[in-house]
Motif scaffolding. Structure first.
Motif, short mmCIF file in Angstrom:
data_model
loop_
_atom_site.label_atom_id
_atom_site.label_comp_id
_atom_site.label_asym_id
_atom_site.label_seq_id
_atom_site.Cartn_x
_atom_site.Cartn_y
_atom_site.Cartn_z
N ILE A 85 26.81 16.20 -4.01
CA ILE A 85 25.51 16.88 -4.00
C ILE A 85 25.06 16.95 -2.54
O ILE A 85 24.97 15.91 -1.87
CB ILE A 85 24.47 16.13 -4.84
CG1 ILE A 85 24.95 16.00 -6.29
CG2 ILE A 85 23.12 16.84 -4.79
CD1 ILE A 85 24.09 15.08 -7.14
N LEU A 86 24.79 18.14 -2.05
CA LEU A 86 24.43 18.35 -0.65
C LEU A 86 22.96 18.76 -0.56
O LEU A 86 22.60 19.89 -0.89
CB LEU A 86 25.33 19.42 -0.03
CG LEU A 86 26.84 19.14 -0.14
CD1 LEU A 86 27.65 20.35 0.29
CD2 LEU A 86 27.22 17.92 0.69
N ASN A 87 22.13 17.83 -0.12
CA ASN A 87 20.69 18.07 -0.04
C ASN A 87 20.27 18.53 1.35
O ASN A 87 20.66 17.93 2.36
CB ASN A 87 19.92 16.78 -0.35
CG ASN A 87 20.10 16.31 -1.77
OD1 ASN A 87 19.71 16.99 -2.71
ND2 ASN A 87 20.71 15.15 -1.93
N VAL A 88 19.48 19.59 1.38
CA VAL A 88 18.82 20.02 2.61
C VAL A 88 17.33 19.73 2.42
O VAL A 88 16.67 20.37 1.59
CB VAL A 88 19.03 21.51 2.89
CG1 VAL A 88 18.27 21.92 4.15
CG2 VAL A 88 20.52 21.83 3.04
N VAL A 89 16.81 18.76 3.16
CA VAL A 89 15.39 18.41 3.05
C VAL A 89 14.62 19.29 4.02
O VAL A 89 14.56 19.02 5.22
CB VAL A 89 15.16 16.92 3.35
CG1 VAL A 89 13.68 16.57 3.17
CG2 VAL A 89 16.02 16.05 2.43
N ASN A 90 14.05 20.35 3.49
CA ASN A 90 13.28 21.27 4.33
C ASN A 90 11.84 20.77 4.38
O ASN A 90 11.01 21.09 3.54
CB ASN A 90 13.33 22.68 3.74
CG ASN A 90 12.51 23.67 4.55
OD1 ASN A 90 11.99 23.35 5.61
ND2 ASN A 90 12.37 24.89 4.04
N ASN A 91 11.56 19.95 5.41
CA ASN A 91 10.21 19.39 5.54
C ASN A 91 9.38 20.13 6.58
O ASN A 91 8.40 19.61 7.08
CB ASN A 91 10.28 17.88 5.84
CG ASN A 91 10.95 17.58 7.17
OD1 ASN A 91 11.19 18.46 8.00
ND2 ASN A 91 11.26 16.32 7.41
N GLN A 92 9.79 21.34 6.90
CA GLN A 92 9.06 22.32 7.71
C GLN A 92 9.13 22.10 9.21
O GLN A 92 8.99 23.05 9.98
CB GLN A 92 7.58 22.40 7.30
CG GLN A 92 7.34 22.52 5.80
CD GLN A 92 8.09 23.67 5.16
OE1 GLN A 92 8.03 24.79 5.63
NE2 GLN A 92 8.80 23.39 4.07
N TRP A 93 9.36 20.86 9.67
CA TRP A 93 9.33 20.58 11.10
C TRP A 93 10.45 19.63 11.53
O TRP A 93 10.68 18.61 10.89
CB TRP A 93 8.00 19.95 11.51
CG TRP A 93 6.85 20.90 11.46
CD1 TRP A 93 5.97 21.07 10.43
CD2 TRP A 93 6.46 21.81 12.49
NE1 TRP A 93 5.05 22.04 10.76
CE2 TRP A 93 5.32 22.51 12.02
CE3 TRP A 93 6.95 22.10 13.77
CZ2 TRP A 93 4.67 23.49 12.77
CZ3 TRP A 93 6.30 23.07 14.52
CH2 TRP A 93 5.18 23.76 14.03
N ALA A 94 11.12 19.96 12.62
CA ALA A 94 11.95 18.98 13.32
C ALA A 94 11.00 18.25 14.27
O ALA A 94 9.79 18.27 14.07
CB ALA A 94 13.07 19.68 14.07
N ILE A 95 11.51 17.64 15.34
CA ILE A 95 10.61 16.83 16.16
C ILE A 95 9.51 17.69 16.78
O ILE A 95 8.38 17.25 16.91
CB ILE A 95 11.38 16.04 17.24
CG1 ILE A 95 10.44 15.04 17.93
CG2 ILE A 95 12.06 16.97 18.24
CD1 ILE A 95 11.14 13.99 18.74
N SER A 96 9.78 18.92 17.13
CA SER A 96 8.73 19.81 17.63
C SER A 96 9.02 21.26 17.29
O SER A 96 8.23 22.13 17.64
CB SER A 96 8.56 19.65 19.14
OG SER A 96 9.78 19.92 19.82
#
Length: 411
Positions: free
Chosen positions: A238-249
């Motif tokens: 299972i390959l999850n992409v956690v799209n939490n909207q922001w990387a460090i900046s």
């Protein structure tokens, strides 16, 4: 023959919908109402279900009811365990963030707003299945009962650190809990998970793998290489992409999130894709359960985009007020995962304010007790593993250079 352009070319640089001082704007988001997305049969072909890469699987509606075909119909006790694990994860984060501010560790990363992802998936899969996490899956360990003291010892790199000071703080390792050593290099865990899953299938084993990366890491070559292998060899992963909207900046548009969904990247590789409300514990559970059944029945890998929001700073070295609206997290339209599951349990008569207050208090007390025990051993720089551990568990047989180095050090 050379042709001259009729107008000058221009380079497009994606910009987020809001910067500091702006009013948060989420009008561009693609989100279905709860309960309307169909649930395909586990044996469906990726082509048949390709539209799910652009929808959003949701179970909990605004009133706290569980609706639609993806409702996993969990028993109340399982949901209560999930809620308590999320509460404990957040309490742990709060204490360790304060520990950093007190100079007890050099670094920490919170998972505020993302707790439902690791907790739900950690509860579904067995410890014997191998998880290849990134640095916001501490809920995976907490949901499986990994000792909080041992987690803190790893953060402090003290004398009882089970990985002997060989990792940065928060880069845990716990093989017995299905938690592969975290790597600080982005994207590396995806091909590792696919390779582990391929090996399990090659041996005729019955264990599967699961990995997590952020939206930004989908731009790494490792992600795309892994999808090729996962597709060709039908790796049980299972390959999850956690799209939490922001990387460090950088916002998710820099990695291509404005052009398409991250789930849709699976389509070109012939893999099934699900796009899921990552703040909905029941939706995360249901989608993971679907992908698990597919992997265990030799039908291969599934890519899941978990749509969520990083509420806290990227890390203790980050100041998000410099690149996004200060109240953006509070305005996130998918709410808070803890409050949403709490609301559902309350609606069905299996939770109340008194029990919630008790759970909050119990979580704080558990974390406080673990903190006292770990800090008695020592925080960063006050206590450390023996120097001799530098030379151990590296080579099966020490060569002469290592022996000589040990002799010089006197261990």
């Amino acid at each position: 023959m050379n042709k001259k352009n009729s107008q000058p070319l221009s380079l497009r640089v994606p910009e987020p919908s809001g910067r500091p001082g702006d009013t948060p704007d989420f009008s561009h988001l693609q989100m279905d109402p709860a309960g309307v997305v169909e649930r395909p049969e586990v044996g469906s072909t990726p082509y048949q279900m390709r539209d799910l890469a652009f929808r959003l699987i949701r179970v909990l509606d605004d009133e706290g009811a569980a609706v639609g075909p993806w409702n996993p119909r969990l028993d109340p006790e399982t949901m209560r365990r999930g809620l308590k694990a999320m509460i404990l994860t957040r309490a742990f984060d709060d204490r360790m963030h304060r520990a950093h501010r007190q100079g007890k560790t050099s670094f920490y990363m919170k998972c505020t707003g993302e707790e439902a992802i690791a907790v739900a998936q950690g509860m579904i899969l067995s410890r014997e299945d191998m998880g290849f996490p990134t640095y916001r899956q501490q809920g995976l360990l907490i949901a499986r009962g990994y000792p909080l003291v041992a987690m803190m010892n790893q953060i402090y790199s003290n004398a009882e650190d089970p990985i002997k000071g060989r990792q940065l703080p928060i880069m845990y390792s716990a093989k017995d809990y299905g938690f592969f050593t975290i790597s600080g290099n982005l994207g590396t865990q995806v091909p590792q998970a696919v390779g582990w899953a391929m090996a399990s299938a090659y041996k005729g084993d019955d264990k599967i793998a699961i990995s997590w990366i952020g939206d930004g890491a989908t731009a790494e070559g490792d992600f795309h290489n892994a999808l090729t292998f996962a597709s060709v060899y039908r790796a049980p992963v299972i390959l999850n992409v956690v799209n939490n909207q922001w990387a460090i900046s950088s916002f998710q548009g820099i990695a291509g999130g404005l052009e398409t969904t991250f789930a849709s990247k699976a389509i070109g590789y012939g893999l099934p894709a699900l796009r899921v409300d990552g703040n909905d514990f029941l939706a995360v559970w249901a989608a993971t359960q679907w992908a698990e059944e597919r992997a265990r029945s030799n039908q291969g890998a599934t890519v899941i985009e978990l749509f969520t929001y990083r509420g806290a700073p990227h890390s203790t070295s980050d100041d998000p007020s410099r690149y996004r609206p200060g109240d953006e997290h509070e305005k996130w339209p998918l709410g808070d995962p803890i409050e949403r599951l709490r609301q559902h349990l309350t609606v069905i008569g299996e939770w109340d304010d008194e029990r919630h207050a008790e759970a909050l208090k119990d979580a704080v007390e558990q974390v406080r007790a673990a903190g006292k025990e770990s800090e008695a051993i020592g925080t960063l720089g006050q206590s450390r593993p023996s120097v001799k551990t530098m030379f151990e568990e590296v080579y099966a047989t020490e060569d002469w250079r290592l022996i000589e180095q040990r002799r010089e050090v006197g261990v």
